[in-house]
Every structure is written in structure tokens, then in C-alpha cells.
Design a protein around this motif. Structure first.
Motif, PDB file in Angstrom:
ATOM      1  N   LEU A   1      34.729 -32.642  22.265  1.00  0.00           N
ATOM      2  CA  LEU A   1      33.609 -33.430  21.760  1.00  0.00           C
ATOM      3  C   LEU A   1      34.107 -34.633  20.975  1.00  0.00           C
ATOM      4  CD1 LEU A   1      31.602 -30.384  20.328  1.00  0.00           C
ATOM      5  CD2 LEU A   1      31.429 -31.341  22.621  1.00  0.00           C
ATOM      6  N   ASP A   2      33.213 -35.626  20.825  1.00  0.00           N
ATOM      7  CA  ASP A   2      33.528 -36.711  19.900  1.00  0.00           C
ATOM      8  C   ASP A   2      33.115 -36.274  18.494  1.00  0.00           C
ATOM      9  OD1 ASP A   2      30.769 -37.085  19.582  1.00  0.00           O
ATOM     10  OD2 ASP A   2      30.676 -38.622  21.128  1.00  0.00           O
ATOM     11  N   HIS A   3      33.324 -37.130  17.516  1.00  0.00           N
ATOM     12  CA  HIS A   3      33.119 -36.728  16.117  1.00  0.00           C
ATOM     13  C   HIS A   3      31.658 -36.381  15.825  1.00  0.00           C
ATOM     14  CE1 HIS A   3      37.222 -37.621  15.093  1.00  0.00           C
ATOM     15  NE2 HIS A   3      37.107 -38.847  15.600  1.00  0.00           N
ATOM     16  N   GLN A   4      30.718 -37.176  16.354  1.00  0.00           N
ATOM     17  CA  GLN A   4      29.309 -36.917  16.062  1.00  0.00           C
ATOM     18  C   GLN A   4      28.818 -35.657  16.772  1.00  0.00           C
ATOM     19  OE1 GLN A   4      26.840 -40.317  16.849  1.00  0.00           O
ATOM     20  NE2 GLN A   4      25.331 -39.746  15.308  1.00  0.00           N
ATOM     21  N   GLN A   5      29.230 -35.458  18.014  1.00  0.00           N
ATOM     22  CA  GLN A   5      28.865 -34.236  18.728  1.00  0.00           C
ATOM     23  C   GLN A   5      29.435 -33.007  18.023  1.00  0.00           C
ATOM     24  OE1 GLN A   5      30.585 -35.290  22.529  1.00  0.00           O
ATOM     25  NE2 GLN A   5      28.568 -35.571  23.459  1.00  0.00           N
ATOM     26  N   PHE A   6      30.686 -33.110  17.596  1.00  0.00           N
ATOM     27  CA  PHE A   6      31.340 -31.994  16.921  1.00  0.00           C
ATOM     28  C   PHE A   6      30.588 -31.625  15.640  1.00  0.00           C
ATOM     29  CE2 PHE A   6      34.625 -30.093  14.208  1.00  0.00           C
ATOM     30  CZ  PHE A   6      35.196 -29.184  15.080  1.00  0.00           C
ATOM     31  N   ASP A   7      30.128 -32.626  14.894  1.00  0.00           N
ATOM     32  CA  ASP A   7      29.401 -32.384  13.650  1.00  0.00           C
ATOM     33  C   ASP A   7      28.082 -31.657  13.916  1.00  0.00           C
ATOM     34  OD1 ASP A   7      28.933 -32.829  10.736  1.00  0.00           O
ATOM     35  OD2 ASP A   7      27.260 -34.020  11.505  1.00  0.00           O
ATOM     36  N   PHE A   8      27.356 -32.057  14.944  1.00  0.00           N
ATOM     37  CA  PHE A   8      26.093 -31.403  15.280  1.00  0.00           C
ATOM     38  C   PHE A   8      26.318 -29.944  15.680  1.00  0.00           C
ATOM     39  CE2 PHE A   8      24.136 -35.545  15.321  1.00  0.00           C
ATOM     40  CZ  PHE A   8      22.796 -35.294  15.087  1.00  0.00           C
ATOM     41  N   ILE A   9      27.305 -29.706  16.537  1.00  0.00           N
ATOM     42  CA  ILE A   9      27.559 -28.342  17.018  1.00  0.00           C
ATOM     43  C   ILE A   9      28.000 -27.436  15.864  1.00  0.00           C
ATOM     44  CG2 ILE A   9      28.978 -26.940  18.557  1.00  0.00           C
ATOM     45  CD1 ILE A   9      26.832 -28.605  19.947  1.00  0.00           C
TER      46      ILE A   9
ATOM     47  N   PHE B   1      25.035 -33.211  24.047  1.00  0.00           N
ATOM     48  CA  PHE B   1      26.087 -33.354  25.055  1.00  0.00           C
ATOM     49  C   PHE B   1      25.867 -34.560  25.964  1.00  0.00           C
ATOM     50  CE2 PHE B   1      26.803 -28.982  23.822  1.00  0.00           C
ATOM     51  CZ  PHE B   1      28.176 -28.881  23.873  1.00  0.00           C
ATOM     52  N   GLU B   2      24.639 -35.100  25.972  1.00  0.00           N
ATOM     53  CA  GLU B   2      24.385 -36.338  26.721  1.00  0.00           C
ATOM     54  C   GLU B   2      24.536 -37.569  25.847  1.00  0.00           C
ATOM     55  OE1 GLU B   2      20.477 -35.786  28.237  1.00  0.00           O
ATOM     56  OE2 GLU B   2      21.054 -34.146  29.598  1.00  0.00           O
ATOM     57  N   ASN B   3      24.969 -37.375  24.587  1.00  0.00           N
ATOM     58  CA  ASN B   3      25.157 -38.464  23.625  1.00  0.00           C
ATOM     59  C   ASN B   3      23.860 -39.191  23.303  1.00  0.00           C
ATOM     60  OD1 ASN B   3      27.802 -38.538  22.589  1.00  0.00           O
ATOM     61  ND2 ASN B   3      28.586 -39.272  24.555  1.00  0.00           N
ATOM     62  N   LYS B   4      22.742 -38.506  23.392  1.00  0.00           N
ATOM     63  CA  LYS B   4      21.451 -39.064  22.971  1.00  0.00           C
ATOM     64  C   LYS B   4      21.200 -38.612  21.533  1.00  0.00           C
ATOM     65  CE  LYS B   4      19.515 -38.992  27.646  1.00  0.00           C
ATOM     66  NZ  LYS B   4      18.422 -38.474  28.519  1.00  0.00           N
ATOM     67  N   MET B   5      21.949 -39.203  20.627  1.00  0.00           N
ATOM     68  CA  MET B   5      21.956 -38.719  19.246  1.00  0.00           C
ATOM     69  C   MET B   5      20.653 -38.983  18.510  1.00  0.00           C
ATOM     70  SD  MET B   5      24.580 -37.092  19.036  1.00  0.00           S
ATOM     71  CE  MET B   5      26.089 -36.818  19.925  1.00  0.00           C
TER      72      MET B   5
ATOM     73  N   ARG C   1      17.158 -25.757  23.345  1.00  0.00           N
ATOM     74  CA  ARG C   1      17.815 -26.204  24.586  1.00  0.00           C
ATOM     75  C   ARG C   1      17.824 -27.724  24.692  1.00  0.00           C
ATOM     76  NH1 ARG C   1      14.439 -21.974  26.785  1.00  0.00           N
ATOM     77  NH2 ARG C   1      15.666 -20.064  27.137  1.00  0.00           N
ATOM     78  N   ASN C   2      16.691 -28.351  24.357  1.00  0.00           N
ATOM     79  CA  ASN C   2      16.620 -29.813  24.468  1.00  0.00           C
ATOM     80  C   ASN C   2      17.580 -30.489  23.496  1.00  0.00           C
ATOM     81  OD1 ASN C   2      14.678 -29.644  26.451  1.00  0.00           O
ATOM     82  ND2 ASN C   2      12.957 -29.838  25.036  1.00  0.00           N
ATOM     83  N   CYS C   3      17.661 -29.974  22.276  1.00  0.00           N
ATOM     84  CA  CYS C   3      18.542 -30.587  21.280  1.00  0.00           C
ATOM     85  C   CYS C   3      20.005 -30.489  21.714  1.00  0.00           C
ATOM     86  CB  CYS C   3      18.339 -29.906  19.924  1.00  0.00           C
ATOM     87  SG  CYS C   3      19.301 -30.645  18.590  1.00  0.00           S
ATOM     88  N   ILE C   4      20.421 -29.340  22.227  1.00  0.00           N
ATOM     89  CA  ILE C   4      21.800 -29.185  22.689  1.00  0.00           C
ATOM     90  C   ILE C   4      22.085 -30.115  23.871  1.00  0.00           C
ATOM     91  CG2 ILE C   4      23.432 -27.555  23.717  1.00  0.00           C
ATOM     92  CD1 ILE C   4      22.089 -25.355  22.105  1.00  0.00           C
TER      93      ILE C   4
END
Length: 231
Positions: free
Chosen positions: A173-181, A131-135, A124-127
Motif C-alpha cells: 500500500l501507499d502511505h494513505q492507504q496503509f493509514d486507513f487499513i 484500494f482504488e485510491n478514491k480517498m 465493503r464500499n469503504c475498503i
């Protein structure tokens, strides 16, 4: 007797699924025989006559019964009932050892539940970080999330959390968020078993058609294009 004799055997078989399944089958047969000590008597169904059968011609007359033969059959059945074992299973008194303490079993289960809860909290924390852009925080937790995907509860938690963000209109999503998901979805599908086909995989199906990213003006890439290798 189950607690006294079987707990130690269960612990020795924890790593072997075939032995566990065979052991469960043996226990199921013992429990069934204990509840049903005598096999059920099969009842033969007598077919009902069809409508209008009494109007048919050339019907055979019911044969005349021989009184002696009927009485002989009744006597045979009565003799079998008299020699049959009692319907109630006789109880056998025996000494049952105490077995392992219940507190030890509960403590072990409690630690397993605590570990499972921690894994779900990490997912839950990682997701949320993604989404909060705390990469930076998401990258720290990401290896633990991928390891947690081995468990069915973590895979179910992933689908629930992603579904909440879709409902909040946060699917673009942006590119980095999309890659993580995508990486989490691929890991989730890779660790799925045949039992998850109509559960986890079915829950991910609407999500992969919702999450997307903008590649260029007028061009959108959806998540399903990156998880198609999973059958």
C-alpha cells in the motif's frame, strides 16, 4: 406461552446483559424440566473380573444367599414401583393468551437485518474506495465504518474483504492507504470480545503480516508493527 409471556420481558431487558443471561438460563431450566420431568436413575457399574483371576489362590467363596432376605428386597422394590408416579407427564389444560402479533416480531427482525446489511455494504464500499485510491469517498464513509465495527458481523466482513485483496496481490500500500487499513484493523481489534479471540483476531493475524508499505528503498513496514498493543 413463550411468545405470549416472554416477548415483552425480553424487550425490557435488551440493554442489560446480566438480566438477559439470567433469563436465558431460567428458560433453559424450564425447557429441560419439561422434556425430562423425572430424574434419570443412576446405574451402578459392576466391575468385570480381571484376566487370570480364577487362577489365584485363597479365593473367597461366594456367600450363601438368604431366601427370605432376597424376597423381602424384591417386595420392597415392587411396592415402590406401584406407588411411583406415571412415566408420562399429565397434560394440564389452560388458556394461553394470543400475545403480540407475529407480524410485528417479523417486521422488527426484518428492520434489524436491513440495518445490518447496510452497515456491511458501507464497510465493503469503504475498503474498495481505499484500494482504488478514491480517498475522498473513503473519508466520507470512514466514520460510519468505525461505528459499524461495534458489530461482530462487520468485523468479520472486514477480515473477509481484506483477505480478498491479499489474494489479489494488493497487499503493498501507499502511505494513505496503509493509514486507513491500520485504523480499521485497530478499531476492529479494540471492539473484539473474548469470543472473537479465536475468530476475528485469528483471521487478522495473517493479514497484519501481509499488508505493508515502502518507507524507503530496502525498508518495508508491515501492519503488525502498528497493532501490537492489542493483547
Amino acid at each position: 406461552q413463550l411468545v405470549a409471556y416472554e416477548v415483552k420481558r425480553m424487550r425490557t431487558e435488551e440493554g442489560n446483559k446480566q438480566k438477559i443471561l439470567r433469563h436465558i438460563k431460567e428458560l433453559a431450566e424450564k425447557l429441560y424440566k419439561n422434556e425430562n420431568p423425572y430424574p434419570a436413575v443412576t446405574m451402578h457399574k459392576v466391575q468385570k473380573p480381571t484376566e487370570g483371576c480364577h487362577l489365584r489362590l485363597h479365593q473367597k467363596h461366594f456367600p450363601r444367599l438368604d431366601e427370605g432376605t432376597v424376597q423381602w428386597i424384591i417386595d420392597q422394590a415392587t411396592a415402590k414401583l406401584q406407588t411411583a408416579p406415571p412415566a408420562v407427564k399429565a397434560e394440564k389444560k389452560c388458556m394461553v393468551p394470543s400475545g403480540p402479533p407475529i407480524a410485528a416480531i417479523m417486521e422488527r427482525n426484518g428492520s434489524a437485518l436491513a440495518n445490518s446489511a447496510r452497515r456491511l455494504e458501507v464497510v465493503r464500499n469503504c475498503i474498495s474506495y481505499v484500494f482504488e485510491n478514491k480517498m475522498l469517498e473513503a473519508k466520507k464513509l470512514f466514520p460510519a465504518v468505525l461505528r459499524a465495527m461495534k458489530g461482530r458481523a462487520a468485523r468479520h466482513c472486514l477480515t473477509q474483504e481484506l483477505n480478498l485483496h491479499v489474494q489479489q496481490n494488493r497487499a503493498v500500500l501507499d502511505h494513505q492507504q496503509f493509514d486507513f487499513i491500520i485504523r480499521m484493523m485497530n478499531c476492529c481489534l479494540q471492539d473484539c470480545t473474548a469470543m472473537d479471540e479465536h475468530g476475528i483476531a485469528a483471521a487478522l493475524l495473517p493479514l497484519v503480516t501481509a499488508f505493508c508499505r515502502k518507507l524507503s528503498p530496502g525498508i518495508t513496514q508491515f501492519a503488525y508493527s502498528c497493532v501490537q498493543e492489542h493483547v
